[in-house]
Design an enzyme around this catalytic site. Structure first.
Site, PDB file in Angstrom:
ATOM      1  N   ASP A 158      42.811  41.427  39.190  1.00  0.00           N
ATOM      2  CA  ASP A 158      41.773  42.023  40.032  1.00  0.00           C
ATOM      3  C   ASP A 158      42.331  42.833  41.203  1.00  0.00           C
ATOM      4  OD1 ASP A 158      42.802  40.023  41.596  1.00  0.00           O
ATOM      5  OD2 ASP A 158      40.934  38.899  41.801  1.00  0.00           O
TER       6      ASP A 158
ATOM      7  N   ASP B 188      43.619  34.547  35.384  1.00  0.00           N
ATOM      8  CA  ASP B 188      43.542  34.127  36.777  1.00  0.00           C
ATOM      9  C   ASP B 188      42.772  32.811  36.868  1.00  0.00           C
ATOM     10  OD1 ASP B 188      44.876  36.204  37.974  1.00  0.00           O
ATOM     11  OD2 ASP B 188      43.085  37.420  38.264  1.00  0.00           O
TER      12      ASP B 188
ATOM     13  N   ASP C 242      48.035  44.038  40.592  1.00  0.00           N
ATOM     14  CA  ASP C 242      47.922  43.573  39.211  1.00  0.00           C
ATOM     15  C   ASP C 242      47.973  44.723  38.218  1.00  0.00           C
ATOM     16  OD1 ASP C 242      47.693  40.911  39.914  1.00  0.00           O
ATOM     17  OD2 ASP C 242      45.516  40.988  40.092  1.00  0.00           O
TER      18      ASP C 242
END
Length: 862
Positions: free
Chosen positions: A589, A294, A593
């Site tokens: 997170d 990310d 996901d």
């Protein structure tokens, strides 16, 4: 704030009254049960049969001492597994489930185990509900109740939420009605603990490897058994020899030693802010060839600060200040004087929309800042403070909320005002523009400005507002207010961490929902990509997948920046990388996901901003959400895998040496060089102590420069095979030579065996030192970097020498004291193994890299 919640004192008193909010933990194996489990082995069964045979044949001393060796081996294995189990339990407690509650009038995040009846809980998508809650407010609230019903369909519930269920969409608030065993799931707690534990893949491979070694050794033993029997040896001696050889040569302690190695890796990773949820992930992370990360909060600090504002009338404003600090000026571009907000109606509308379409909480006290919520929402609240709009926002009570969900890309709020209900929306530019009535010229201006902001590394959001109410989240006919540019600085160690990955030949990709130009700019600063590369958008991924899977794979393989990616596309990217042969570590997170985290070889969840479902789906949890911690974890994983190889090498090669010693004795028709009991003793005092000590080896320093091992590379590769064969031949042949020469010199068989056994103990002491590195010379490995191994060697040698002087034990093992002179001669003889291993290491280094004398240590600065 709907409620002040409980005070800290009330919560503490209720916790004492009702007890901790937790279910009974699944029972762990007790020390006694672990001890009994050590006897669940076919090879142990063979030894037990040997004990029975000894008793039948009247060999009471052999039966007694074989039983003692069995018990000691079981005790060592029990201590190892119990310690690893305790370490795993301790680390599991480092990743507690958390709940967001109102305490003392402020939202705070607490350990769900401290929830009490009466607590006011705030729920959001991705939360694992920590207690039974009577709901008081809901907004598009959906819950997955499969933990209770077994049906994984999200249901709408506006009255009650149950512990153990998962929020899949929306928001809700309510009061805790039951905790612990008094919850619905507490009444059917058996559902929580259904299913037996399965062995992780690494342990399965080790078991298969051990079985193959065992079969090979058993074939050799059968040949020795037959040949010895044909020569007329006593049947009972031949039988006991075969059994003792089988058990001593098979690396029976390998699974326990590997478990200890993994547990040590868990502790080391915890110090690097990486919490291991699944034991085998320790080794798996060290194998990864590709890290898909990310952006926000992992590569950046996740401290959003609004730096620029562009209004639809093309006025541009600059905002000073950083982070949550309320001091800072908002001034028109080209002017250094702070604006008067009442004179800037359009700016006021934009800032107020950002404050109203907001779920965060921010209060400034004289000595403390109370901040809770998403970084974007907090940044708008800070802007509201700078423009002194906080009081005005309170005059617009909320009528309904459309919370931010990653798949929607925006959040909205309907608030009351003197003119009636007003809608405020903020989100991604491409999501907000279709909600507004815009001319083509205006659309081009908005996109040009968005591109300019993104190119300078800003995260860009659009805002809009309108009158009226809506029943769903389909907004139309709104007025476009403008754009806001937010800065989220890169973490200071992120550039160095990416460089470390590059040195370690690990590919890195950025996967984000942010604007492609922003993502590309930051990736270029991180040197993930070069100046002339481009980002791939989620829509491009969709188009490629529609054409063919191979087209999608080619697109993924040729890019390292993926922007405006939907959560479900993260899983598709993961699967594509796996198809291409990569060993993938994926970060995430959010609730959406979870599939990507589960499908990746190593799922990594964020500990600070990660949802409960993401943490539960992941193998690892970052306590600081920092990319550099992933890199540290990779290195620790490589160290663990290297240590596992060292343990395997020590155990297999020493067992092979014993087999070779007996093969030579049989071929040359000499007496048995070591009695069965002596072999068992040798196995206990050397491998039983030293193999676990090797698991404590620190890194050799060159882990950052080594390429990832191929995912399908066998543990027993060419290097391992060469080293095992050479070591076994040296130890076995030299020990045989000593035994044969001792007999030739007129020594008794008992004295010759005594010398041979002492030499084998010294051989295996030296061999433990040789095992410290596969490539590096022992002369350059710091001697005291693993004091546990040194102590283990001294203990092993001390136990054997002590046994020579203990009445009863020395008689059973047929040991007698050896002079210091003879001990030095045997030590010098055993040192031959060190010299041979050094020669092989040097030849291997020259074969792999003719220009390399010693591996270079290249640890980056801490």
């Amino acid at each position: 704030m709907a409620t002040q919640g409980l005070s800290s004192e009330q919560a503490k008193a209720l916790l004492t009254q009702h007890g901790e909010n937790s279910l009974p933990k699944p029972s762990r194996n007790s020390f006694v049960r672990l001890f009994l489990i050590q006897f669940r082995s076919a090879f142990i069964y063979v030894l037990l049969v040997a004990v029975v045979v000894c008793l039948i044949l009247g060999q009471l001393i052999n039966a007694f001492f074989i039983s003692v060796v069995l018990l000691l081996n079981a005790l060592i294995g029990t201590i190892q597994e119990y310690s690893a189990q305790q370490a795993a339990d301790a680390l599991a407690d480092m990743v507690p489930q958390q709940s967001r509650v109102i305490r003392d009038g402020h939202p705070v995040v607490v350990d769900s185990r401290t929830l009490v009846p009466g607590d006011w809980v705030m729920l959001a998508s991705g939360d694992r509900i920590g207690a039974d809650i009577a709901l008081k407010q809901t907004s598009q609230f959906l819950v997955d109740e499969s933990a209770l019903t077994g049906e994984s369909i999200s249901v709408s519930n506006s009255e009650q939420a149950f512990a153990g269920t998962l929020v899949t969409h929306g928001r809700a608030e309510g009061e805790v009605s039951a905790t612990g065993v008094n919850t619905q799931i507490g009444q059917i707690a058996k559902l929580v603990h259904q299913g037996a534990d399965t062995k992780p893949p690494l342990m399965q491979r080790i078991d298969q490897f051990t079985l193959r070694i065992a079969i090979a050794i058993m074939i050799i033993i059968a040949l020795i058994f037959s040949l010895t029997l044909i020569r007329g040896a006593d049947l009972s001696d031949v039988f006991l020899l075969g059994v003792a050889l089988a058990v001593s040569a098979i690396p029976e302690g390998l699974p326990a030693a590997i478990t200890v190695a993994l547990a040590i890796g868990m502790k080391r990773m915890a110090k690097a802010n990486v919490i291991v949820r699944k034991l085998v992930a320790v080794e798996s992370l060290g194998s990864c060839t590709f890290i898909a990360s990310d952006k926000t909060g992992t590569l950046t600090v996740n401290e959003m600060t609004i730096g620029q504002i562009w209004l639809a009338n093309e006025h541009k404003y600059h905002v000073s200040g950083e982070g949550l600090a309320p001091n800072g000026l908002v001034h028109l571009h080209g002017h250094g004087v702070a604006v008067v907000i009442d004179e800037e109606e359009k700016l006021k509308r934009l800032a107020l929309a950002g404050v109203l379409a907001n779920e965060a909480h921010l209060v400034y006290n004289t000595d403390k800042i109370h901040a809770d919520g998403d970084g974007v929402d907090l940044a708008f609240l800070v802007l509201g403070y700078k423009l002194k709009l906080t009081a005005e926002a309170e005059n617009h009570p909320r009528l309904s909320l459309f919370p931010y969900e990653s798949e929607k890309g925006f959040s909205a709020s309907v608030n009351d005002s003197e003119q009636g209900p007003q809608i405020s929306v903020k989100g991604a530019v491409e999501k907000i523009m279709p909600m507004c009535e815009l001319s083509e010229e205006m659309k081009h201006k908005i996109l040009d400005q968005t591109h300019w902001m993104a190119k300078h590394g800003y995260r860009v959001l659009a805002l809009a507002h309108g009158a009226g109410t809506v029943e769903n989240d389909e907004f139309t006919g709104l007025e476009f207010l403008g754009l806001v540019a937010m800065s989220d600085p890169l973490r200071h160690d992120a550039i160095e961490a990416v460089a470390s990955c590059r040195n370690a030949q690990i590919k890195v990709a950025m996967i984000t929902g942010d604007h492609p130009v922003t993502a590309l700019t930051l990736s270029q600063q991180l040197k993930i990509v070069g100046e002339h590369e481009k980002a791939v958008t989620g829509s491009e991924l969709t188009q490629a997948m529609a054409r063919s899977e191979s087209e999608f794979d080619r697109l993924v393989a040729s890019h390292r920046v993926f922007a405006r990616v939907k959560p479900e596309q993260k899983m598709e990217i993961t699967q594509s990388l796996i198809r291409q042969g990569e060993f993938v570590a994926m970060t995430g997170d959010g609730v959406n996901d979870a599939p990507a985290l589960k499908h990746a070889h190593v799922g990594i969840s964020m500990g600070l901003r990660g949802t409960d479902v993401a943490r539960e789906s992941a193998s690892l949890v970052l306590t600081d959400d920092n990319f550099s911690s992933i890199v540290k974890g990779v290195i620790e994983g490589r160290i663990v895998y290297n240590n596992i190889r060292k343990v395997i090498f020590l155990l297999v090669s020493t067992g092979a040496a014993e087999i070779f010693l007996f093969i030579l004795s049989v071929l040359f028709a000499l007496p048995i060089p070591l009695f069965p009991l002596q072999i068992l003793w040798l196995n206990l005092v050397t491998n039983g102590v030293q193999d676990v000590a090797l698991a404590f080896e620190p890194g050799e320093g060159n882990e950052y420069s080594q390429p990832p091992r191929p995912p399908k590379e066998p543990i027993f590769d060419r290097l391992m095979l060469e080293r095992v064969c050479i070591s076994a031949l040296v130890m076995g042949s030299v020990a045989f030579g000593l035994f044969a020469m001792s007999l030739e010199a007129g020594m008794s068989e008992e004295a010759a065996r005594n010398m041979t056994l002492m030499l084998m103990v010294l051989f295996e002491n030296v061999h433990a030192l040789n095992s410290r590195s596969e490539h590096r010379s022992l002369l350059v490995v710091p001697l005291f970097s693993n004091p546990i191994l040194l102590v283990g060697i001294i203990i092993a040698q001390g136990i054997h020498i002590g046994a020579m002087y203990i009445p009863g034990l020395s008689d059973a093992l047929q040991l007698s004291p050896i002079s210091f002179y003879h001990w030095l001669i045997l030590l010098a003889t055993a040192s031959v193994l060190f010299i041979v291993d050094e020669i092989h290491k040097k030849r291997w280094r020259m074969r792999v890299n003719p220009n390399l004398r010693e591996p270079v240590t290249d640890r980056p600065p801490e």
